[in-house]
Design an enzyme around this catalytic site. Structure first.
Site, PDB file in Angstrom:
ATOM      1  N   GLU A 166     -37.578  11.524 -20.444  1.00 33.25           N
ATOM      2  CA  GLU A 166     -36.626  12.018 -21.444  1.00 33.25           C
ATOM      3  C   GLU A 166     -35.257  11.473 -21.067  1.00 33.25           C
ATOM      4  O   GLU A 166     -34.906  11.406 -19.893  1.00 33.25           O
ATOM      5  CB  GLU A 166     -36.591  13.557 -21.449  1.00 33.25           C
ATOM      6  CG  GLU A 166     -37.775  14.121 -22.180  1.00 33.25           C
ATOM      7  CD  GLU A 166     -37.642  15.613 -22.450  1.00 33.25           C
ATOM      8  OE1 GLU A 166     -36.524  16.113 -22.658  1.00 33.25           O
ATOM      9  OE2 GLU A 166     -38.682  16.272 -22.439  1.00 33.25           O
ATOM     10  N   ALA A 263     -32.735  14.990  -3.513  1.00 37.13           N
ATOM     11  CA  ALA A 263     -32.950  16.428  -3.275  1.00 37.13           C
ATOM     12  C   ALA A 263     -32.059  17.235  -4.209  1.00 37.13           C
ATOM     13  O   ALA A 263     -31.070  16.730  -4.729  1.00 37.13           O
ATOM     14  CB  ALA A 263     -32.627  16.740  -1.827  1.00 37.13           C
ATOM     15  N   CYS A 271     -43.127  18.209 -18.019  1.00 37.90           N
ATOM     16  CA  CYS A 271     -44.250  17.376 -17.551  1.00 37.90           C
ATOM     17  C   CYS A 271     -44.724  17.645 -16.128  1.00 37.90           C
ATOM     18  O   CYS A 271     -45.921  17.882 -15.916  1.00 37.90           O
ATOM     19  CB  CYS A 271     -43.875  15.910 -17.686  1.00 37.90           C
ATOM     20  SG  CYS A 271     -43.404  15.484 -19.353  1.00 37.90           S
TER      21      CYS A 271
HETATM   22  C1  UGA Z   1     -41.487  12.429 -16.259  1.00 36.12           C
HETATM   23  C2  UGA Z   1     -41.856  11.055 -15.693  1.00 36.12           C
HETATM   24  O1  UGA Z   1     -40.744  10.517 -14.974  1.00 36.12           O
HETATM   25  C3  UGA Z   1     -42.281  10.100 -16.803  1.00 36.12           C
HETATM   26  O2  UGA Z   1     -42.705   8.862 -16.248  1.00 36.12           O
HETATM   27  C4  UGA Z   1     -43.439  10.736 -17.591  1.00 36.12           C
HETATM   28  O3  UGA Z   1     -43.872   9.923 -18.647  1.00 36.12           O
HETATM   29  C5  UGA Z   1     -42.978  12.070 -18.167  1.00 36.12           C
HETATM   30  O4  UGA Z   1     -42.574  12.924 -17.063  1.00 36.12           O
HETATM   31  C6  UGA Z   1     -44.128  12.666 -18.928  1.00 36.12           C
HETATM   32  O5  UGA Z   1     -45.162  12.947 -18.330  1.00 36.12           O
HETATM   33  O6  UGA Z   1     -44.049  12.740 -20.152  1.00 36.12           O
HETATM   34  P1  UGA Z   1     -39.273  13.495 -17.338  1.00 36.12           P
HETATM   35  O7  UGA Z   1     -39.925  14.805 -17.051  1.00 36.12           O
HETATM   36  O8  UGA Z   1     -38.706  13.245 -18.671  1.00 36.12           O
HETATM   37  O9  UGA Z   1     -40.324  12.287 -17.055  1.00 36.12           O
HETATM   38  O10 UGA Z   1     -38.052  13.325 -16.346  1.00 36.12           O
HETATM   39  P2  UGA Z   1     -37.796  12.769 -14.872  1.00 36.12           P
HETATM   40  O11 UGA Z   1     -36.687  11.804 -14.942  1.00 36.12           O
HETATM   41  O12 UGA Z   1     -39.032  12.313 -14.222  1.00 36.12           O
HETATM   42  O13 UGA Z   1     -37.243  14.082 -14.130  1.00 36.12           O
HETATM   43  C7  UGA Z   1     -38.018  15.261 -14.007  1.00 36.12           C
HETATM   44  C8  UGA Z   1     -37.299  16.282 -13.138  1.00 36.12           C
HETATM   45  O14 UGA Z   1     -37.226  15.841 -11.790  1.00 36.12           O
HETATM   46  C9  UGA Z   1     -35.853  16.579 -13.553  1.00 36.12           C
HETATM   47  O15 UGA Z   1     -35.634  17.966 -13.496  1.00 36.12           O
HETATM   48  C10 UGA Z   1     -35.016  15.873 -12.513  1.00 36.12           C
HETATM   49  O16 UGA Z   1     -33.768  16.499 -12.289  1.00 36.12           O
HETATM   50  C11 UGA Z   1     -35.915  16.003 -11.294  1.00 36.12           C
HETATM   51  N1  UGA Z   1     -35.664  14.956 -10.260  1.00 36.12           N
HETATM   52  C12 UGA Z   1     -35.916  13.649 -10.541  1.00 36.12           C
HETATM   53  C13 UGA Z   1     -35.253  15.349  -8.987  1.00 36.12           C
HETATM   54  O17 UGA Z   1     -35.037  16.555  -8.713  1.00 36.12           O
HETATM   55  N2  UGA Z   1     -35.071  14.375  -8.041  1.00 36.12           N
HETATM   56  C14 UGA Z   1     -35.295  13.066  -8.286  1.00 36.12           C
HETATM   57  O18 UGA Z   1     -35.140  12.235  -7.362  1.00 36.12           O
HETATM   58  C15 UGA Z   1     -35.727  12.687  -9.572  1.00 36.12           C
END
Ligand code: UGA
Length: 443
Positions: A166, A263, A271
Site C-alpha cells: 500500500e 524497528a 496483510c
Molecule cells: C505487504 C507486503 O510488503 C507486500 O509485498 C504484499 O503484497 C502485501 O503486504 C500484501 O500481502 O498484500 P503492506 O502491508 O502494504 O504490504 O505494507 P508494508 O510496506 O509491507 O508494511 C507493513 C507494516 O510493516 C507497516 O505497518 C510498516 O510500518 C511495518 N514495517 C515495515 C516495519 O515496522 N518495519 C519495516 O522495516 C518495514
C-alpha cells in the site's frame, strides 16, 4: 492487447485493473458495489493510493478501463479473468474463502452462458481464470470442480500472487521484483506471462500450490524480519546501543539486506498478521508447527505498548497527561488504519487516563471510525504538539521529518518518544528536546 476481466475493485483489484490497462490491455472490472462501479466509470479511484487516481482517469478516458456490476457483461469477450476478492481472516486464523468460491461460481456461470449463446457448434475459446488474491496452498485447484460442473473444459486455472505494498502499489505493479505464475498447464502460464511481456522482471513459472506458497512465505519472511528487528531493538536498549546503527551495519551484508529491518511500534495493515496467522493455521491443520511464526506474532502484539512504556518511564503515571500522537495510519502514504499500531497506542493511552490529540496527513477520517471521540484530532502536527506533555511518533510519514523545531518547543515539556525512525535526532538535541525511542539512545 488482450481482453481481461478483473473481479473485485478493492485495493488489489483496482490497482491490478488500472495497471493492466496501463500495460495496453482492455480491462472490464466487475464488482457488486454499484457506487464503486459508478465512480470508476467516472474516472475516479475509490481508494487513496499515490498515482492510482491519475491512472484510472487516463485509462477510463482512453477506453481501456471500465466497470460493471454484471459478470456476463464483464466476461462478454474476455480471454482472462483475474480474481481479486478479499480473503479475510476468521477468528481461529483460518482464511474465509467464501468470496473466492462465489467469484469462481459467478465466472463459471457467465462463461457457460456465453458458450451457450454462441451455439453448440462454435469452437470454445480458451479462457484462463487467474487467482490473484492471497489464498492457502490448494485453494486455486479447488475451483476445478466448479468449472467441470459448469461444462467448461476449455477454462484453465492459474495463480498469480500480488506483491503490492500500500502506498507504492502502482510502482510495485509496474516495476516488480519478480512475477510468479502458477498453473496446471504450462501453456496457460505462458499465456498469462505474455500479459506482462512489457514488464522487465524475473519471471517464474511454477505449479499452483508453489505460487500460493511463495506469497505466504514472502509475507511471513518480511514479518519475521520486522519482528527480529523489534526483538533486537529491545535488546539494544539494554546495551545502550542504537538499533538503527546496528541494522545499517547488518544491512550491508548482501545475505541480510537492509530492507525491513526498521524497528518500531510493530507491523500493521491488512496483510502480515492475516497471512502469518493463516499459514500457522494451515500448518497446524496438517499436524505440524511453525514455531518461528508464533514468535513473530507474539513480538508484534507487544511492540506498540513499548511506546506507552517509554512514555511512562519519562513522565510517570499518564493520568491527565496530554500526548500528541503523530500518525494514525498503519504506515506512511496510506489512509488505511487496519491493525494500525498507532490505533493500539491511542487506545492504550486513553485506557491509562491520558488525553490524546492526534494528527495524520491522510488517515484521520478512518481513525475516527475506530476511535470516535475518545481522542482529539488536530489539523496539523504543530496544532497537536502545542501544549502537549510529550509527543509519540508512531507512523513513518516522511513529512514528520520536516516539522520545525519551534513546533516541538511549543510543547509544555519538550519530550519526543519515537516509535519509528523519521526525526532528525541531531536537530532535536540541538533544540534541547528530550528524546527516547524504541531501541534508541536517549538524550
Ligand atoms: C505487504 C507486503 O510488503 C507486500 O509485498 C504484499 O503484497 C502485501 O503486504 C500484501 O500481502 O498484500 P503492506 O502491508 O502494504 O504490504 O505494507 P508494508 O510496506 O509491507 O508494511 C507493513 C507494516 O510493516 C507497516 O505497518 C510498516 O510500518 C511495518 N514495517 C515495515 C516495519 O515496522 N518495519 C519495516 O522495516 C518495514
Amino acid at each position: 492487447m488482450a481482453r481481461l476481466c478483473v473481479v473485485g475493485t478493492g485495493y488489489v483489484g483496482l490497482v491490478t485493473g488500472a495497471c493492466l490497462a496501463g500495460l495496453g490491455h482492455g480491462v472490464r472490472c466487475v464488482d457488486v458495489d454499484s457506487r464503486k462501479v459508478e465512480a470508476i466509470n467516472d474516472g475516479k479511484s475509490t481508494i487513496y493510493e499515490p498515482g492510482l487516481g491519475e491512472l484510472v482517469k487516463r485509462m477510463v478516458r482512453a477506453g481501456r478501463l471500465c466497470a460493471t456490476t454484471s459478470y456476463r457483461e464483464a466476461l462478454a469477450d474476455a480471454d482472462f479473468t483475474f480474481i481479486c476478492v478479499g480473503t479475510p481472516s476468521q477468528a481461529d486464523g483460518s482464511t474465509d474463502l467464501a468470496y473466492i468460491c462465489e467469484a469462481g461460481a459467478m465466472v463459471a456461470d457467465a462463461l457457460a452462458q456465453r458458450q451457450k449463446s454462441k451455439g453448440k457448434t462454435a469452437q470454445a475459446r480458451r479462457h484462463i481464470l487467474i487467482v490473484k488474491s492471497t489464498v492457502p496452498p490448494g485453494t486455486t485447484e479447488s475451483l476445478e470442480p466448479i468449472l467441470r460442473e459448469a461444462g467448461l473444459p476449455h477454462v484453465g486455472l492459474c495463480m498469480n500472487p500480488e506483491f503490492l505494498r500500500e502506498g507504492n502499489a502502482v510502482y510495485d505493479f509496474m516495476k516488480p521484483d519478480r512475477i510468479v505464475v502458477g498453473a496446471m498447464e504450462r501453456k496457460d502460464a505462458e499465456a498469462v506471462m505474455r500479459l506482462y511481456s512489457t514488464v522487465a522482471a524475473p519471471k517464474l513459472k511454477t505449479d499452483l500450490r508453489t505460487a500460493e506458497m511463495i506469497k505466504y512465505a514472502s509475507n511471513s519472511f518480511l514479518a519475521t524480519k520486522i519482528s527480529f528487528a523489534n526483538e533486537l531493538a529491545n535488546m539494544c536498549e539494554k546495551f545502550g546501543v542504537d538499533v538503527y546503527d546496528v541494522a545499517d551495519g547488518m544491512g550491508h551484508d548482501r545475505r541480510i539486506g537492509r530492507a525491513f529491518l526498521n524497528a518500531g511500534a510493530g507491523f500493521g495493515g491488512s496483510c502480515f498478521k492475516k497471512d502469518v496467522s493463516a499459514l500457522l493455521h494451515e500448518v497446524r491443520h496438517r499436524g505440524a508447527e511453525a514455531r518461528i511464526l508464533n514468535a513473530v506474532l507474539e513480538i508484534n502484539e507487544a511492540q506498540p505498548y513499548r511506546v506507552v512504556e517509554l512514555l511512562r518511564e519519562a513522565l510517570g503515571p499518564l493520568t491527565g497527561a496530554r500526548i500528541a500522537l503523530l500518525g494514525l495510519a498503519f504506515k506512511d502514504n496510506t489512509d488505511d488504519v487496519r491493525d494500525s499500531a498507532a490505533i493500539k497506542v491511542a487506545r492504550a493511552l486513553v485506557d491509562a487516563g491520558a488525553n490524546v490529540i492526534a494528527y495524520d496527513p491522510q488517515a484521520t477520517a478512518n481513525a475516527k471510525k475506530e476511535l470516535g471521540p475518545r481522542i482529539e484530532y488536530a489539523a496539523s502536527a504543530a496544532e497537536a504538539l502545542k501544549g502537549a506533555d510529550a509527543c509519540a511518533l508512531v507512523t513513518e510519514w516522511p513529512q514528520f521529518a520536516k516539522i520545525p523545531m519551534r513546533a516541538f518547543r511549543k510543547m509544555k515539556r519538550p519530550l519526543v518518544i519515537e516509535g519509528r525512525n523519521v526525526l532528525d535526532k541531531k536537530a532535536l538535541k540541538k533544540a534541547g528536546i528530550k528524546y527516547a525511542g524504541i531501541g534508541r539512545k536517549k538524550f
